[in-house]
Write a protein that holds these residues in place. Structure first.
Motif, mmCIF file in Angstrom:
data_model
loop_
_atom_site.group_PDB
_atom_site.id
_atom_site.type_symbol
_atom_site.label_atom_id
_atom_site.label_comp_id
_atom_site.label_asym_id
_atom_site.label_seq_id
_atom_site.Cartn_x
_atom_site.Cartn_y
_atom_site.Cartn_z
ATOM 1 N N GLU A 2 0.828 -1.203 0.000
ATOM 2 C CA GLU A 2 0.000 0.000 0.000
ATOM 3 C C GLU A 2 0.862 1.252 0.000
ATOM 4 O O GLU A 2 0.573 2.227 -0.696
ATOM 5 C CB GLU A 2 -0.926 0.001 1.231
ATOM 6 N N LYS A 3 1.941 1.226 0.800
ATOM 7 C CA LYS A 3 2.843 2.372 0.865
ATOM 8 C C LYS A 3 3.471 2.643 -0.500
ATOM 9 O O LYS A 3 3.613 3.798 -0.921
ATOM 10 C CB LYS A 3 3.926 2.120 1.907
ATOM 11 N N GLY A 4 3.866 1.574 -1.186
ATOM 12 C CA GLY A 4 4.477 1.722 -2.501
ATOM 13 C C GLY A 4 3.514 2.306 -3.511
ATOM 14 O O GLY A 4 3.890 3.166 -4.325
ATOM 15 N N ILE A 5 2.238 1.853 -3.474
ATOM 16 C CA ILE A 5 1.226 2.375 -4.396
ATOM 17 C C ILE A 5 0.962 3.848 -4.119
ATOM 18 O O ILE A 5 0.818 4.662 -5.033
ATOM 19 C CB ILE A 5 -0.072 1.549 -4.295
ATOM 20 N N ASN A 6 0.898 4.191 -2.832
ATOM 21 C CA ASN A 6 0.675 5.593 -2.473
ATOM 22 C C ASN A 6 1.813 6.473 -2.980
ATOM 23 O O ASN A 6 1.589 7.575 -3.483
ATOM 24 C CB ASN A 6 0.534 5.729 -0.958
ATOM 25 N N LEU A 7 3.052 5.994 -2.832
ATOM 26 C CA LEU A 7 4.210 6.753 -3.299
ATOM 27 C C LEU A 7 4.178 6.911 -4.812
ATOM 28 O O LEU A 7 4.464 7.995 -5.343
ATOM 29 C CB LEU A 7 5.505 6.054 -2.870
ATOM 30 N N ALA A 8 3.804 5.838 -5.511
ATOM 31 C CA ALA A 8 3.707 5.914 -6.970
ATOM 32 C C ALA A 8 2.640 6.926 -7.379
ATOM 33 O O ALA A 8 2.823 7.700 -8.325
ATOM 34 C CB ALA A 8 3.379 4.532 -7.543
ATOM 35 N N GLY A 9 1.523 6.923 -6.657
ATOM 36 C CA GLY A 9 0.469 7.892 -6.942
ATOM 37 C C GLY A 9 0.941 9.318 -6.737
ATOM 38 O O GLY A 9 0.603 10.224 -7.513
ATOM 39 N N GLU A 10 1.729 9.532 -5.700
ATOM 40 C CA GLU A 10 2.255 10.876 -5.431
ATOM 41 C C GLU A 10 3.219 11.322 -6.532
ATOM 42 O O GLU A 10 3.245 12.497 -6.910
ATOM 43 C CB GLU A 10 2.959 10.888 -4.072
ATOM 44 N N THR A 11 4.018 10.380 -7.055
ATOM 45 C CA THR A 11 4.944 10.757 -8.130
ATOM 46 C C THR A 11 4.178 11.076 -9.411
ATOM 47 O O THR A 11 4.602 11.936 -10.191
ATOM 48 C CB THR A 11 5.980 9.651 -8.413
ATOM 49 N N LEU A 12 3.039 10.409 -9.651
ATOM 50 C CA LEU A 12 2.221 10.740 -10.819
ATOM 51 C C LEU A 12 1.631 12.139 -10.650
ATOM 52 O O LEU A 12 1.602 12.930 -11.596
ATOM 53 C CB LEU A 12 1.109 9.712 -11.022
ATOM 54 N N GLU A 13 1.148 12.453 -9.444
ATOM 55 C CA GLU A 13 0.613 13.790 -9.193
ATOM 56 C C GLU A 13 1.696 14.849 -9.406
ATOM 57 O O GLU A 13 1.439 15.902 -10.003
ATOM 58 C CB GLU A 13 0.059 13.877 -7.774
ATOM 59 N N ALA A 14 2.904 14.575 -8.917
ATOM 60 C CA ALA A 14 4.007 15.516 -9.104
ATOM 61 C C ALA A 14 4.318 15.697 -10.582
ATOM 62 O O ALA A 14 4.662 16.805 -11.027
ATOM 63 C CB ALA A 14 5.246 15.028 -8.348
ATOM 64 N N SER A 15 4.174 14.630 -11.361
ATOM 65 C CA SER A 15 4.411 14.710 -12.801
ATOM 66 C C SER A 15 3.336 15.540 -13.481
ATOM 67 O O SER A 15 3.625 16.382 -14.341
ATOM 68 C CB SER A 15 4.456 13.301 -13.402
ATOM 69 N N VAL A 16 2.079 15.304 -13.102
ATOM 70 C CA VAL A 16 0.963 16.063 -13.676
ATOM 71 C C VAL A 16 1.106 17.544 -13.373
ATOM 72 O O VAL A 16 0.739 18.402 -14.184
ATOM 73 C CB VAL A 16 -0.384 15.525 -13.136
ATOM 74 N N ALA A 17 1.657 17.872 -12.205
ATOM 75 C CA ALA A 17 1.785 19.262 -11.779
ATOM 76 C C ALA A 17 3.029 19.957 -12.330
ATOM 77 O O ALA A 17 3.224 21.151 -12.075
ATOM 78 C CB ALA A 17 1.799 19.332 -10.252
ATOM 79 N N LYS A 18 3.860 19.254 -13.106
ATOM 80 C CA LYS A 18 5.108 19.836 -13.608
ATOM 81 C C LYS A 18 4.845 20.991 -14.562
ATOM 82 O O LYS A 18 3.942 20.945 -15.400
ATOM 83 C CB LYS A 18 5.944 18.784 -14.333
ATOM 84 N N ASP A 19 5.669 22.013 -14.454
ATOM 85 C CA ASP A 19 5.609 23.129 -15.389
ATOM 86 C C ASP A 19 6.136 22.670 -16.749
ATOM 87 O O ASP A 19 7.053 21.843 -16.830
ATOM 88 C CB ASP A 19 6.454 24.286 -14.850
ATOM 89 N N LYS A 20 5.531 23.183 -17.821
ATOM 90 C CA LYS A 20 5.928 22.851 -19.198
ATOM 91 C C LYS A 20 5.865 21.344 -19.463
ATOM 92 O O LYS A 20 6.686 20.796 -20.207
ATOM 93 C CB LYS A 20 7.330 23.380 -19.492
ATOM 94 N N LEU A 21 4.874 20.689 -18.870
ATOM 95 C CA LEU A 21 4.758 19.235 -19.015
ATOM 96 C C LEU A 21 4.589 18.814 -20.468
ATOM 97 O O LEU A 21 5.216 17.862 -20.929
ATOM 98 C CB LEU A 21 3.584 18.716 -18.174
#
Length: 228
Positions: A2-21
């Protein structure tokens, strides 16, 4: 797990929020795996995936990367500020147990090709612009997971012809359409297409709101547009 899935989800959110994506992702669709992973820290989800890959990448991993790229390519078309506000709003809403990143990641894994992943990214565009709710975004992901490519093509047709019974039932079971079916007569059966001897005649058919919104997202038009 569960911890790993949550971390992966957070990295996807960080990717979506990137400037000039969009500029970062735009040229990656036909790139080699090495070039994609070289992007590294510029797109956190790629960096996260790279750390988990073995020396010999599995086909499943390569396909998953294609889906992530298709998803980010679509959502990246929305201004950075809108993407960031969307993620923050969902994060702060206590009614949602699964936040945007984790939910999207789980469905990207389930969807069977990059085309559906692209449609999910397009739905995320609408979500970022406030044109659909997070509830409907989740519903849309479920719809993508349960319809075939043929179903999606038929849903976007301007007018509905006499589809086979199973296609209608698929749309109806997902809440996309209300229908009334009339059992064909023997004469109608004989005149039916040889490719579909069980064709049904439809006396009334109508897209529900969910059906119309889904169709509009697939066609990349305003979500509340209606067919004339």
């Amino acid at each position: 797990m569960e911890k790993g899935i949550n971390l992966a989800g957070e990295t996807l959110e960080a990717s979506v929020a990137k400037d000039k994506l969009y500029e970062i992702i735009g040229g990656l669709a036909d790139s080699t795996l090495e070039k994609i992973l070289d992007v590294g820290d510029a797109v956190p989800i790629f960096s996260y995936i790279a750390k988990g890959l073995k020396a010999t990448i599995a086909v499943r991993d390569a396909v998953f990367l294609e889906k992530v790229i298709a998803f980010l390519s679509e959502i990246g078309k929305v201004p950075t500020s809108a993407r960031q506000k969307m993620i923050e709003k969902i994060q702060q809403d206590t009614q949602y147990r699964q936040k945007f990143g984790k939910f999207s990641l789980l469905y990207l894994d389930r969807l069977n090709d990059e085309f559906k992943a692209g449609y999910l990214g397009r739905a995320a565009q609408y979500l970022s612009r406030g044109e659909i709710t997070y509830d409907f975004y989740q519903r849309f992901a479920h719809i993508m997971d349960n319809l075939t490519e043929t179903d999606l093509l038929e849903l976007t047709e301007k007018t509905f012809l006499n589809f086979g019974r199973n296609t209608f039932h698929s749309f109806e079971s997902l809440g996309l359409m209300t229908i009334t079916l009339k059992i064909p007569t023997e004469a109608e059966r004989k005149s039916a297409s040889k490719m579909n001897p069980h064709i049904v005649q439809v006396s009334h058919r109508r897209l529900t709101d969910w059906g119309q919104w889904t169709k509009n997202i697939l066609l990349d038009r305003p979500v509340h547009a209606t067919d004339l």
